[in-house]
Design a protein around this motif. Structure first.
Motif, PDB file in Angstrom:
ATOM      1  N   ASN A 197    -117.738  66.199  45.083  1.00 59.38           N
ATOM      2  CA  ASN A 197    -118.486  65.390  43.918  1.00 59.38           C
ATOM      3  C   ASN A 197    -119.052  66.255  42.972  1.00 59.38           C
ATOM      4  OD1 ASN A 197    -118.399  62.785  45.786  1.00 59.38           O
ATOM      5  ND2 ASN A 197    -119.800  64.063  47.003  1.00 59.38           N
ATOM      6  N   VAL A 198    -118.072  67.295  42.584  1.00 57.72           N
ATOM      7  CA  VAL A 198    -118.183  68.093  41.446  1.00 57.72           C
ATOM      8  C   VAL A 198    -117.424  67.963  40.416  1.00 57.72           C
ATOM      9  CG1 VAL A 198    -118.596  70.434  40.607  1.00 57.72           C
ATOM     10  CG2 VAL A 198    -119.283  69.795  43.022  1.00 57.72           C
ATOM     11  N   LEU A 199    -116.250  67.803  40.559  1.00 55.93           N
ATOM     12  CA  LEU A 199    -115.104  67.685  39.632  1.00 55.93           C
ATOM     13  C   LEU A 199    -115.214  66.292  38.718  1.00 55.93           C
ATOM     14  CD1 LEU A 199    -111.768  68.684  41.388  1.00 55.93           C
ATOM     15  CD2 LEU A 199    -113.558  70.137  40.071  1.00 55.93           C
ATOM     16  N   LEU A 200    -115.908  65.282  39.522  1.00 55.38           N
ATOM     17  CA  LEU A 200    -115.902  64.328  38.550  1.00 55.38           C
ATOM     18  C   LEU A 200    -116.654  64.141  37.484  1.00 55.38           C
ATOM     19  CD1 LEU A 200    -118.964  62.888  39.787  1.00 55.38           C
ATOM     20  CD2 LEU A 200    -117.668  62.463  41.795  1.00 55.38           C
ATOM     21  N   TYR A 201    -117.738  65.111  37.246  1.00 52.90           N
ATOM     22  CA  TYR A 201    -118.393  65.271  36.053  1.00 52.90           C
ATOM     23  C   TYR A 201    -117.829  66.142  34.838  1.00 52.90           C
ATOM     24  CZ  TYR A 201    -122.309  63.794  39.092  1.00 52.90           C
ATOM     25  OH  TYR A 201    -123.010  63.002  40.317  1.00 52.90           O
ATOM     26  N   PHE A 202    -116.438  66.587  34.943  1.00 44.60           N
ATOM     27  CA  PHE A 202    -116.072  67.374  34.292  1.00 44.60           C
ATOM     28  C   PHE A 202    -114.808  66.576  33.485  1.00 44.60           C
ATOM     29  CE2 PHE A 202    -117.165  71.077  36.982  1.00 44.60           C
ATOM     30  CZ  PHE A 202    -117.888  71.529  36.234  1.00 44.60           C
ATOM     31  N   PRO A 203    -114.565  66.952  32.081  1.00 45.59           N
ATOM     32  CA  PRO A 203    -113.409  66.115  31.579  1.00 45.59           C
ATOM     33  C   PRO A 203    -112.163  66.987  32.189  1.00 45.59           C
ATOM     34  CG  PRO A 203    -114.609  67.598  30.132  1.00 45.59           C
ATOM     35  CD  PRO A 203    -115.354  67.639  31.383  1.00 45.59           C
ATOM     36  N   ALA A 204    -111.070  66.439  31.750  1.00 45.53           N
ATOM     37  CA  ALA A 204    -109.621  66.540  32.258  1.00 45.53           C
ATOM     38  C   ALA A 204    -109.422  68.300  32.253  1.00 45.53           C
ATOM     39  CB  ALA A 204    -108.786  65.746  31.854  1.00 45.53           C
ATOM     40  N   ALA A 205    -109.725  68.737  31.232  1.00 51.00           N
ATOM     41  CA  ALA A 205    -109.328  70.176  30.950  1.00 51.00           C
ATOM     42  C   ALA A 205    -110.275  70.972  31.938  1.00 51.00           C
ATOM     43  CB  ALA A 205    -109.174  70.629  29.460  1.00 51.00           C
ATOM     44  N   ASN A 206    -111.397  70.550  32.015  1.00 48.11           N
ATOM     45  CA  ASN A 206    -112.447  71.415  32.917  1.00 48.11           C
ATOM     46  C   ASN A 206    -112.074  71.279  34.314  1.00 48.11           C
ATOM     47  OD1 ASN A 206    -113.458  72.617  30.682  1.00 48.11           O
ATOM     48  ND2 ASN A 206    -115.300  71.553  30.683  1.00 48.11           N
ATOM     49  N   ARG A 207    -111.704  70.250  34.688  1.00 48.74           N
ATOM     50  CA  ARG A 207    -111.436  69.882  36.153  1.00 48.74           C
ATOM     51  C   ARG A 207    -110.213  70.851  36.625  1.00 48.74           C
ATOM     52  NH1 ARG A 207    -111.594  63.343  37.270  1.00 48.74           N
ATOM     53  NH2 ARG A 207    -113.555  63.058  36.126  1.00 48.74           N
ATOM     54  N   SER A 208    -109.003  70.881  35.637  1.00 48.67           N
ATOM     55  CA  SER A 208    -107.716  71.716  35.710  1.00 48.67           C
ATOM     56  C   SER A 208    -108.515  73.263  35.838  1.00 48.67           C
ATOM     57  CB  SER A 208    -107.152  71.708  34.606  1.00 48.67           C
ATOM     58  OG  SER A 208    -106.508  70.461  34.537  1.00 48.67           O
ATOM     59  N   LEU A 209    -109.424  73.681  34.926  1.00 48.27           N
ATOM     60  CA  LEU A 209    -109.939  74.973  35.132  1.00 48.27           C
ATOM     61  C   LEU A 209    -110.545  75.351  36.264  1.00 48.27           C
ATOM     62  CD1 LEU A 209    -110.384  77.850  33.807  1.00 48.27           C
ATOM     63  CD2 LEU A 209    -112.298  76.830  32.641  1.00 48.27           C
ATOM     64  N   ALA A 210    -111.473  74.444  36.895  1.00 48.64           N
ATOM     65  CA  ALA A 210    -112.159  74.507  38.033  1.00 48.64           C
ATOM     66  C   ALA A 210    -111.292  74.697  39.265  1.00 48.64           C
ATOM     67  CB  ALA A 210    -113.106  73.510  38.113  1.00 48.64           C
ATOM     68  N   LEU A 211    -110.218  73.845  39.248  1.00 50.02           N
ATOM     69  CA  LEU A 211    -109.185  73.887  40.302  1.00 50.02           C
ATOM     70  C   LEU A 211    -108.588  75.228  40.092  1.00 50.02           C
ATOM     71  CD1 LEU A 211    -108.069  70.173  40.303  1.00 50.02           C
ATOM     72  CD2 LEU A 211    -109.091  71.449  42.235  1.00 50.02           C
ATOM     73  N   GLU A 212    -108.142  75.727  39.101  1.00 50.94           N
ATOM     74  CA  GLU A 212    -107.460  77.047  39.028  1.00 50.94           C
ATOM     75  C   GLU A 212    -108.391  78.196  39.567  1.00 50.94           C
ATOM     76  OE1 GLU A 212    -104.616  79.615  38.040  1.00 50.94           O
ATOM     77  OE2 GLU A 212    -104.373  77.553  37.960  1.00 50.94           O
ATOM     78  N   ASN A 213    -109.679  78.147  39.333  1.00 50.33           N
ATOM     79  CA  ASN A 213    -110.654  79.214  39.614  1.00 50.33           C
ATOM     80  C   ASN A 213    -110.663  78.979  41.268  1.00 50.33           C
ATOM     81  OD1 ASN A 213    -111.087  80.191  37.327  1.00 50.33           O
ATOM     82  ND2 ASN A 213    -112.921  79.055  36.925  1.00 50.33           N
ATOM     83  N   ILE A 214    -110.711  77.888  41.755  1.00 54.96           N
ATOM     84  CA  ILE A 214    -110.656  77.857  43.126  1.00 54.96           C
ATOM     85  C   ILE A 214    -109.557  78.260  43.968  1.00 54.96           C
ATOM     86  CG2 ILE A 214    -110.800  75.953  45.240  1.00 54.96           C
ATOM     87  CD1 ILE A 214    -112.565  74.329  43.385  1.00 54.96           C
ATOM     88  N   ALA A 215    -108.120  78.029  43.341  1.00 57.73           N
ATOM     89  CA  ALA A 215    -107.034  78.472  43.679  1.00 57.73           C
ATOM     90  C   ALA A 215    -106.873  79.937  44.148  1.00 57.73           C
ATOM     91  CB  ALA A 215    -105.886  77.753  43.100  1.00 57.73           C
ATOM     92  N   SER A 216    -107.665  80.368  43.004  1.00 56.57           N
ATOM     93  CA  SER A 216    -107.453  82.105  42.679  1.00 56.57           C
ATOM     94  C   SER A 216    -108.433  82.542  44.058  1.00 56.57           C
ATOM     95  CB  SER A 216    -107.835  82.565  41.480  1.00 56.57           C
ATOM     96  OG  SER A 216    -108.940  82.384  41.081  1.00 56.57           O
ATOM     97  N   ALA A 217    -109.353  81.734  44.281  1.00 53.46           N
ATOM     98  CA  ALA A 217    -110.466  82.213  45.332  1.00 53.46           C
ATOM     99  C   ALA A 217    -110.099  81.907  46.857  1.00 53.46           C
ATOM    100  CB  ALA A 217    -111.773  81.739  44.768  1.00 53.46           C
ATOM    101  N   LEU A 218    -109.178  81.124  46.949  1.00 54.93           N
ATOM    102  CA  LEU A 218    -108.695  80.488  48.229  1.00 54.93           C
ATOM    103  C   LEU A 218    -107.579  81.303  48.992  1.00 54.93           C
ATOM    104  CD1 LEU A 218    -109.592  78.231  50.161  1.00 54.93           C
ATOM    105  CD2 LEU A 218    -107.559  76.922  48.783  1.00 54.93           C
ATOM    106  N   ALA A 219    -107.874  81.813  50.035  1.00 55.85           N
ATOM    107  CA  ALA A 219    -106.589  82.401  51.098  1.00 55.85           C
ATOM    108  C   ALA A 219    -105.331  81.536  50.849  1.00 55.85           C
ATOM    109  CB  ALA A 219    -107.070  82.604  52.258  1.00 55.85           C
TER     110      ALA A 219
END
Length: 273
Positions: A207-229
């Motif tokens: 329930n975090v991504l829903l507050y972001f516009p599309a471009a920022n959702r993509s950026l957030a997911l990219e950051n998570i992917a880089s931090a995830l094993a």
């Protein structure tokens, strides 16, 4: 609304959608009173000529939606032990787990997870369990660190047995058990910035991504992917998805809103059976 929307998006990356307009007046009332500001229009005027001082920070904190409660979405929490056990099967050699709650608000989500670990303490004996909660709100993080909640906050989602086991009553407030509080560390962090150092085995970003516009959702997911094993897992909120925003993840069958890394080449993949 234009001034408030611009300020919120500039400071946090979040967009003040029309669906959130109804709560603005209620959210800002305490701020207006504390600063002797007569109206929202006067606040907007001050913010427009401000150099970005403390009033801007306090306004952003007030506009953020810190809605959360213990064991929010009981179905998701009922599956988490199984998910964590599946990840732990690949970690027996180092006997350690790192879990990141991104957008943790006032801490109820990550404390709920800590309770699950404590309830199964024998299973995790001699394991290093690193639980990190982050949120962009300075005020929310301060409250999470304190671990002190109102009666209303305690009763939302927390069974009476948990309340009596993990909290001490202090007047009309409830203080979380010191040992449980020490299991979790908190830091202020914007998910659109570089992620915390190291790799995480499980990331909760619900329930975090829903507050972001599309471009920022993509950026957030990219950051998570880089931090995830590579064989770790990501859990989103029930109304959220990676579809259309990231190709770094694929659905992990068996648990709603759960994803794993989608590697470019074959590697060991997490499976929850």
């Amino acid at each position: 609304m234009r001034v408030l929307s611009s300020l919120l998006e500039a400071r946090t990356g979040q967009r003040l959608s029309e669906g959130r307009h109804w709560r603005i007046e209620m959210a800002l009332t305490p701020l207006l009173k504390s600063h002797g500001i007569a109206s929202g229009e006067e606040l907007a005027a001050r913010l427009s000529r401000s150099d970005g001082g403390s009033l801007c920070g306090e306004t952003v904190d007030a506009l953020l939606n810190n809605e959360t409660y213990f064991f929010r979405d009981s179905d998701a929490f009922s599956h988490l032990p199984k998910v964590i056990q599946a990840i732990a099967a690949y970690r027996e050699d180092r006997r350690s787990l790192r879990i990141w709650s991104a957008g943790c608000s006032t801490g109820q989500e990550i404390y709920s997870l800590a309770m699950q670990f404590r309830e199964n303490a024998a299973r995790w004996q001699d394991w290093s369990i690193d639980l990190l909660g982050t949120d962009i709100s300075r005020k929310a993080i301060a409250k999470a660190r304190a671990g002190n909640y109102s009666q209303f906050e305690i009763q939302r989602g927390l069974p009476a047995l948990h309340m009596l086991r993990w909290f001490d009553q202090q007047g009309d407030r409830w203080q979380i058990d010191d040992e449980l509080r020490q299991m979790v560390r908190f830091r202020q962090h914007n998910i659109l910035d570089a992620p915390p150092p190291g790799r995480f085995d499980l990331v909760l970003c619900r329930n975090v991504l829903l507050y972001f516009p599309a471009a920022n959702r993509s950026l957030a997911l990219e950051n998570i992917a880089s931090a995830l094993a590579p064989d770790g897992a990501l859990m989103l909120g029930a109304g959220e998805t990676v579809l259309g925003y990231s190709e770094r993840f694929e659905i992990l069958p068996g648990v709603r809103s759960l994803y794993r890394q989608a590697p470019a080449e074959p590697v060991r993949k997490l499976s929850v059976g």
